[in-house]
Design an enzyme around this catalytic site. Structure first.
Site, PDB file in Angstrom:
ATOM      1  N   HIS B 266      -2.303  -4.202   1.200  1.00 32.42           N
ATOM      2  CA  HIS B 266      -2.017  -2.995   0.420  1.00 32.42           C
ATOM      3  C   HIS B 266      -0.518  -2.895   0.099  1.00 32.42           C
ATOM      4  O   HIS B 266      -0.124  -2.758  -1.066  1.00 32.42           O
ATOM      5  CB  HIS B 266      -2.485  -1.781   1.236  1.00 32.42           C
ATOM      6  CG  HIS B 266      -2.303  -0.461   0.556  1.00 32.42           C
ATOM      7  ND1 HIS B 266      -3.330   0.176  -0.103  1.00 32.42           N
ATOM      8  CD2 HIS B 266      -1.228   0.348   0.424  1.00 32.42           C
ATOM      9  CE1 HIS B 266      -2.896   1.320  -0.611  1.00 32.42           C
ATOM     10  NE2 HIS B 266      -1.615   1.451  -0.291  1.00 32.42           N
ATOM     11  N   GLU B 267       0.304  -3.005   1.128  1.00 32.77           N
ATOM     12  CA  GLU B 267       1.750  -2.851   0.913  1.00 32.77           C
ATOM     13  C   GLU B 267       2.320  -4.031   0.128  1.00 32.77           C
ATOM     14  O   GLU B 267       3.277  -3.874  -0.625  1.00 32.77           O
ATOM     15  CB  GLU B 267       2.482  -2.678   2.251  1.00 32.77           C
ATOM     16  CG  GLU B 267       1.995  -1.504   3.120  1.00 32.77           C
ATOM     17  CD  GLU B 267       1.902  -0.164   2.395  1.00 32.77           C
ATOM     18  OE1 GLU B 267       2.585   0.015   1.364  1.00 32.77           O
ATOM     19  OE2 GLU B 267       1.126   0.709   2.848  1.00 32.77           O
ATOM     20  N   HIS B 270       1.989  -3.109  -3.462  1.00 32.99           N
ATOM     21  CA  HIS B 270       3.091  -2.219  -3.861  1.00 32.99           C
ATOM     22  C   HIS B 270       4.391  -3.017  -4.022  1.00 32.99           C
ATOM     23  O   HIS B 270       5.116  -2.866  -5.004  1.00 32.99           O
ATOM     24  CB  HIS B 270       3.323  -1.154  -2.778  1.00 32.99           C
ATOM     25  CG  HIS B 270       2.363  -0.002  -2.798  1.00 32.99           C
ATOM     26  ND1 HIS B 270       2.091   0.719  -3.928  1.00 32.99           N
ATOM     27  CD2 HIS B 270       1.638   0.583  -1.803  1.00 32.99           C
ATOM     28  CE1 HIS B 270       1.232   1.708  -3.635  1.00 32.99           C
ATOM     29  NE2 HIS B 270       0.940   1.633  -2.357  1.00 32.99           N
ATOM     30  N   GLU B 296      -0.411   2.612  -7.039  1.00 29.89           N
ATOM     31  CA  GLU B 296      -1.576   2.538  -6.156  1.00 29.89           C
ATOM     32  C   GLU B 296      -2.610   1.547  -6.708  1.00 29.89           C
ATOM     33  O   GLU B 296      -3.339   0.919  -5.935  1.00 29.89           O
ATOM     34  CB  GLU B 296      -2.191   3.936  -5.999  1.00 29.89           C
ATOM     35  CG  GLU B 296      -3.191   4.064  -4.879  1.00 29.89           C
ATOM     36  CD  GLU B 296      -2.577   4.090  -3.469  1.00 29.89           C
ATOM     37  OE1 GLU B 296      -1.329   4.079  -3.343  1.00 29.89           O
ATOM     38  OE2 GLU B 296      -3.353   4.092  -2.499  1.00 29.89           O
TER      39      GLU B 296
END
Lengths: 507, 507
Positions: B266-267, B270, B296
């Protein structure tokens, strides 16, 4: 006046915050930032510098200080308000003198100078550095010319690191020190090939073990894990981020635990000073060190006067036997450790020098840079002058400029006027130490049992809490009643070298 | 115009630098700062905010933008210059509308609201939070009133996170999504007591092993150790510090490697977005994400559409067997892993929800906060409304407000208008994914063999390089030709749940 003072405090608080932010960017750059982030970081820092400079040179700040001046004359000259106004005026007036164009030139020369130095250092070729150094000297002359009232051109440079200190004071003190040290080194130096700390810390120990051991020592002497950090860095340093956030760094050498142990003690001394300025100084111009010399007096005190003292050796040895989990010489006792960490040896490299020879390295640099500035030494003649002094002062021959005139980055960065503060710090430490021992007669007994509170309290009361209120000279006078002198340091060294047996009892 | 533009770029660069510096202070605070440093850090940040705000609201910036306006009208409306001026104008005009007094109130309410929330959360007592929440709602009304031209009061709040997005667009999209998800969850949810990821990541593995394993995955998908960092943090986040410096964080749970694996993916999503804005956007107002939804979309794409996809499971399983060094269920194959990481289960807590139920949690929050703002729901009625929706949408009973209305910090901080962006991000991700799969037909085969370059290139070309040039709607239209829609996401989910066997083939 209340309103003007309140306004001044707001401006001081903003400046303190901006300095704190700049500090964090530097800390991060040297411990944490990914290597590829350098160019972006340089831009961020340049903008932050410009913002800070604009606030510091704001004419409205000058007007505010002028308006306060007559009224502060009636106040206690040692009050926080008077000292705050005085320090802020000093910073403001220095900053407004420097034209933006010269400031940009100085920044560029620092960057180019470091690159040239790095290149020359790697190649061992002074020729690759000479133009950049000449440029630095030339720019220092332009900088000095902005302060026409100075007694000596070098005063202007020294003042950036050691506020209010004059060349005329420093020259005789360092000459007297050198004249005391040269025969002391001749009388005590061991064989040239002896390893550092007589090899007692050769280990090897891995980084995790060393970190565990130094954190144990730090915890006992006053490091609070809630308010401090310890990180690895190639060139150890300390940085106070303001109340509640003190960061120190160290370097680990698998084959020399002394590297981590003594750099941690050194940086702890710096950190403790940063951490313990009086709370009411927070977010003011006074929440800063008095000078680099006073800062260095604190680091060297913990590293050398405490950390290489006999009581500390008595206390630390059994602890290290436990935390390092083996690896120390089996027969080593506290007396052996004391002798090992105070061994004297002729050395080429300043940052590897022992306590006794260290200041000869510094005095040599100070005298050479002074000659560069007052025009009695040409840049081209610097390597030969360096080598001659290494031979006469330390008795060593320089075979390679890498281990000679090219060993330090300072001159490449334009940090001319800086070196002296290292030695002034050692002298101040010894002067404070003498007073401290008179005030706390059972200091040795306390240290032997691991009680460092009396030492911390004394330093807090006499040095730390004042922050930047008093300059080096004022602080020394308040605490010791003395001016700057090399004799307490020489006396301390001679006594210790007799105690280790390096010097005969009657010497 | 050249001069005015050059001036604008200088101002944009300074603002970008100040934002970057602020980002570093936040990153440090959440990963590195000693606990006692919080008060000092708050002061530093407040000063930095004030400096940035003063530069952003500088009337001279407004005049510069006005002077450029007529001339930029003749330029390509998608050029960097035009977009830079437009974004900077938007930021400037929003900032100048907010009186200093309200700004200070908002800051104070955020701080008090977080404290009240923390206290209420620990006590499981909504009563301790209600006044702070009411205050937040009241302040939002004052904030909204500054923008009298808005079609709907909530538009003003949404616009802070999702520039240009209107409430009237979002309401039907999220309602349609909810209506699609509720029956899907009913049809596919497993037993309530099933552990996360069906227990395949229960381990246990120590932190060092987990870090080694996720760094191995990261290295393969595009994490460059020269330009990135991975640190532990209690609430994982990513932060781009500008070119060459991208930082992500993760959390390690000894008994759930899925926590580290999926938060890292997820990160990384980003971080990759932050890291790959076009170089010519560096130090401009455009070197930023388009919106929180687009940000997101990138994180959820790597976490879910890539990381919970069958090809990724095929690729990653043998790697994890090696890097985790045992501990995975012996009989687990790629198909089993695929089914485990896509298991649907009714849940009380948003941040622990699986991909299918997650958006029901968000839609519920969005609709409740909208009702708080338009006055159709009173703060006192919020817990009951929450619990009723949890039952109707997710089929779970809330026994304790800690696991209900008090579970998120957002409203306490005053982040009203934020939640929707989580779900909008999921929808945008699915819309981009459909286009991506059409453009890169052999994507699955590439991922199965660990070749993530085609995926990165496509995202770089269509999303990352544009930074903040286009808002969510513009970006979607440019890449997919579509407006915002829940159907691609619902279609993607249904197909996957058929593939895992949770949904019958004909459903």
């Amino acid at each position: 006046m209340g309103d003007d003072l309140a306004q001044l405090r707001v401006r001081a608080a903003e400046l303190a915050d901006l300095h704190g932010v700049t500090g964090l960017l530097h800390w991060d750059q040297h411990t944490t930032m990914p290597p590829a982030g350098g160019a972006t970081r340089a831009e961020r820092l340049a903008t932050l510098d410009a913002v800070t400079h604009a606030r510091l040179t704001d004419p409205a700040l000058g007007r505010l200080l002028d308006a306060l001046e007559p009224r502060l004359r009636d106040e206690d000259p040692d009050s926080n308000d008077v000292r705050l106004a005085r320090r802020l005026r000093r910073d403001h007036e220095k900053a407004v003198r420097i034209p933006a164009e010269l400031s940009a030139e100085l920044t560029r020369a620092a960057s180019l100078g470091q690159e040239a130095w790095l290149d020359a250092h790697q190649a061992g070729d002074f020729g690759r550095f000479r133009d950049a150094l000449e440029r630095q000297v030339e720019l220092r002359h332009r900088y000095v010319a902005l302060f026409g009232e100075a007694e000596h051109p070098y005063d202007v440079l020294l003042d950036d690191y050691e506020p209010g200190m004059r060349t005329a004071e420093v020259v005789p003190v360092l000459a007297e020190l050198r004249d005391g040290l040269v025969p002391l080194v001749q009388a005590t130096a061991g064989p040239d090939e002896e390893p550092r700390n007589a090899g007692v810390f050769a280990g090897p120990w891995d980084v995790a073990t060393q970190r565990h051991a130094v954190l144990d020592v730090l915890g006992a002497i006053g490091y609070d894990p809630d308010a401090w950090r310890l990180d690895p860095a190639p060139h150890p340093f300390a940085m106070g981020m303001g109340p509640g956030d003190t960061r120190i760094t160290t370097r680990y050498d698998e084959h020399d635990f002394g590297m981590a142990l003594y750099s941690v003690l050194h940086e702890f001394g710096h950190g403790l000073y940063d951490a313990r300025h009086a709370p009411e100084l927070a977010r003011t111009t006074l929440d800063a060190p008095a000078s680099l010399a006073v800062h260095e007096s604190q680091s060297r005190m913990w590293e050398n006067l405490v950390g290489r003292g006999r009581p500390f050796c008595v206390w630390v040895l059994p602890r290290l036997r436990e935390t390092l989990g083996g690896g120390l010489p089996p027969g080593l006792d506290a007396d052996g450790l004391f002798r090992a960490v105070n061994a004297v040896s002729r050395s080429l490299i300043r940052v590897e020098a022992d306590e006794t020879t260290y200041n000869l390295h510094v005095v040599l640099r100070f005298e050479l840079e002074l000659a560069l500035i007052d025009g009695t030494l040409a840049v081209d003649d610097l390597p030969a002058a360096w080598n001659a002094r290494m031979l006469s002062d330390l008795g060593v021959e320089v075979a390679d400029d890498r281990e000679g005139v090219l060993q330090d980055i300072h001159w490449g960065m334009g940090a001319i006027g800086y070196f002296a503060t290292y030695t002034l710090g050692n002298l101040v430490a010894a002067q404070l130490w003498r007073r401290l021992r008179a005030d706390v007669p059972d200091l040795d007994a306390a240290i032997e049992t691991g009680d460092f509170a009396p030492l911390r309290e004394w330093l807090g009361e006499h040095v730390h809490r004042h922050g930047r209120k008093f300059d080096t000279r004022e602080l020394l006078a308040r605490v010791t009643g003395e001016g700057l002198s090399p004799q307490p340091f020489l006396g301390y060294l001679r006594a210790k070298l007799k105690d280790t047996g390096a010097l005969p009892p009657g010497a």
